[in-house]
Enzyme design. Structure first.
Site, short mmCIF file in Angstrom:
data_model
loop_
_atom_site.label_atom_id
_atom_site.label_comp_id
_atom_site.label_asym_id
_atom_site.label_seq_id
_atom_site.Cartn_x
_atom_site.Cartn_y
_atom_site.Cartn_z
N GLY A 162 -7.60 -8.39 0.66
CA GLY A 162 -6.44 -8.51 1.53
C GLY A 162 -5.69 -9.83 1.39
O GLY A 162 -4.50 -9.83 1.06
N ARG B 293 0.82 -1.22 0.00
CA ARG B 293 0.00 0.00 0.00
C ARG B 293 0.85 1.26 0.00
O ARG B 293 0.47 2.28 -0.61
CB ARG B 293 -0.92 0.00 1.22
CG ARG B 293 -2.09 -0.94 1.05
CD ARG B 293 -2.94 -0.98 2.29
NE ARG B 293 -4.25 -1.54 2.01
CZ ARG B 293 -5.18 -1.74 2.93
NH1 ARG B 293 -4.93 -1.43 4.19
NH2 ARG B 293 -6.36 -2.23 2.60
N GLY C 296 -12.16 -4.84 1.71
CA GLY C 296 -13.58 -4.51 1.78
C GLY C 296 -14.00 -3.47 0.75
O GLY C 296 -15.09 -3.55 0.18
N LYS D 162 -15.77 -17.23 4.44
CA LYS D 162 -17.22 -17.15 4.63
C LYS D 162 -18.01 -16.82 3.37
O LYS D 162 -17.69 -15.87 2.66
CB LYS D 162 -17.52 -16.07 5.66
CG LYS D 162 -17.12 -16.41 7.07
CD LYS D 162 -17.77 -15.40 7.96
CE LYS D 162 -17.24 -15.38 9.36
NZ LYS D 162 -17.40 -14.02 9.90
C1 3PG Z 1 -8.49 -2.02 5.44
O1 3PG Z 1 -7.37 -2.48 5.64
O2 3PG Z 1 -9.48 -2.75 5.27
C2 3PG Z 1 -8.63 -0.54 5.29
O3 3PG Z 1 -7.45 0.10 5.60
C3 3PG Z 1 -9.78 -0.03 6.15
O4 3PG Z 1 -9.56 -0.37 7.47
P1 3PG Z 1 -10.80 -0.73 8.40
O5 3PG Z 1 -11.38 -2.02 7.86
O6 3PG Z 1 -10.24 -0.88 9.79
O7 3PG Z 1 -11.78 0.39 8.29
#
Ligand code: 3PG
Ligand code: MG
Length: 395
Positions: A354, A35, A377, A197
């Site tokens: 991720g 990132r 997300g 999931k």
């Molecule tokens: C992530 O890694 O999903 C983003 O940086 C957002 O972080 P968060 O899910 O804690 O809001």
């Protein structure tokens, strides 16, 4: 939306929302700097124009006050090396000293602010907090695609205090690549869905059924499908209340002419541990005290053949517990197949989310696929068709 290329930052101080939410080990070393690296072109363009940069980000999920392990000071050294600029650090993201440090910045200089989430106002989207942050720059650049699904002070609310709002390179590339896959995919288009999931992936799978030719399902969620189809899954991951939904998805896929591929064999373990005993069994024939932790060799072969014939590939979620090397074989083999399709068939491959992104990066394949998303997300929500507050704020 204003693009970075269309804006001259000469003499301007850019306040950039970045997503530097990177994993750190217990020595506070960054274990995946994707990132940060992704954001360098945005920062460099601004510096090259003759501007200065104030960088703001969250790190982790602090409980609403300062916590050393979530301090962004741990990133200052590595970021300075990456940029070739001695990055300054403000140990508070608002207040007099942060303001003074920002005001003193000269063209070519970079200031990193302390973790925004040390203030609960950040996540609450507090307007007063956003206004204080806004005073730190002349122009707001949003390059935090990974956090664009959050309507927080720095990602969205702050926009009202700026006339000049600019979309960073990461944000732009993420949106372009997601759109290319959703609207403009070369066929055959294959989605590979994994992870623990079904409930996390249900909306995206439903959306993709209107777009893809092939849907490959692996990882933890595949065991719920196996169970729903009447198989024995032993102690494998199960979302008992999602079995009907799993069957419904398979039905829907059929009506829409989407070919679905589920595992046909699994690597099972007698314990949730890398050193557990292992064996390969057909999917749905897992003994009671064992659990599936990876896809098996026949599944790898079948999935890889589908990937090899694809011109567009979207991959989200690992095929097994890839954190354990003994159960990473399936995930790595799929990564191999995706790389091969990209390099040999000129397929467009987008790795989202991720865990699959880490798997691809850990295997050293980051540069050999078309694009590794910095969003987990955020990418899912964007692809589900939701409006991301961080993107809407740029309009
Ligand atoms: C992530 O890694 O999903 C983003 O940086 C957002 O972080 P968060 O899910 O804690 O809001
Ligand atoms: Mg998240």
């Amino acid at each position: 939306m204003k693009t970075l290329d269309a804006y001259n930052f000469s003499g301007k101080r850019a306040l950039i929302r970045v997503d530097f939410n990177v994993p750190l080990n217990n020595k506070f070393e960054i274990t995946d700097d994707t990132r940060m690296k992704a954001t360098l072109p945005t920062i460099n363009k601004i510096l090259k124009d003759g501007g200065s940069c104030v960088l703001m980000s969250h790190l982790g999920r602090p409980k609403g006050g300062p916590e050393d392990k979530y301090s962004l000071k741990h990133l200052v050294g590595p970021l300075s090396i990456m940029l070739g600029v001695a990055v300054k650090f403000a140990d508070d993201c608002i207040g007099e000293s942060a303001q003074a440090q920002a005001d003193a910045l000269k063209p070519g200089e970079v200031l990193l602010l302390e973790n925004l989430r040390f203030y609960k106002e950040e996540e609450k989207g507090d307007v007063g907090f956003a206004e204080k942050l806004s005073k730190l720059g002349d122009v707001w650049v949003n390059d935090a695609f990974g956090t664009a699904h959050r309507a927080h002070a720095s990602t969205a609310v702050i926009a009202q205090f700026f006339t000049d709002k600019v979309c960073g390179y990461v944000m732009q590339a993420e949106l372009d690549n997601a759109q290319r896959v959703l609207e403009n995919a070369d066929r055959p288009f294959t989605a590979i869905m994994g992870g623990a999931k079904i409930s996390d992936k249900i909306l995206i799978i439903e959306k993709l059924l209107d777009k893809v030719d092939n849907l490959i399902i692996g990882g933890g969620m595949a065991y719920t499908f196996a169970k729903a189809k009447g198989g024995n899954i032993g102690k494998s991951l199960l979302e008992a209340d999602k079995q009907a939904l799993a069957l419904e998805l398979l039905e829907k896929a059929k009506t829409k002419g989407v070919q679905v591929y589920l595992p046909v064999d699994n690597v099972i373990a007698d314990d949730f541990a890398n050193e557990a005993n292992r064996q390969v069994v057909p999917t749905g024939e897992i003994p009671d005290s064992w659990e599936g932790l990876d896809i098996g060799p026949e599944t790898v072969k079948q999935f890889s053949e589908v990937v090899a014939q694809s011109r567009t590939i979207l991959w989200n979620g690992p095929m097994g517990v890839f954190e354990f090397p003994n159960f990473a074989i399936g995930t790595n083999a799929i990564a191999d197949a995706v790389v091969k399709a990209t390099e040999e068939n000129d397929a467009f491959s987008l790795i989202g989310g991720g865990d699959s992104a880490s798997a691809v990066n850990n295997a050293g394949y980051g540069d050999r696929v078309s694009y590794v998303s910095t969003g987990g997300g955020a990418l899912l929500e964007y692809m589900e068709g939701k409006t991301l507050p961080g993107v809407a704020a740029l309009d």
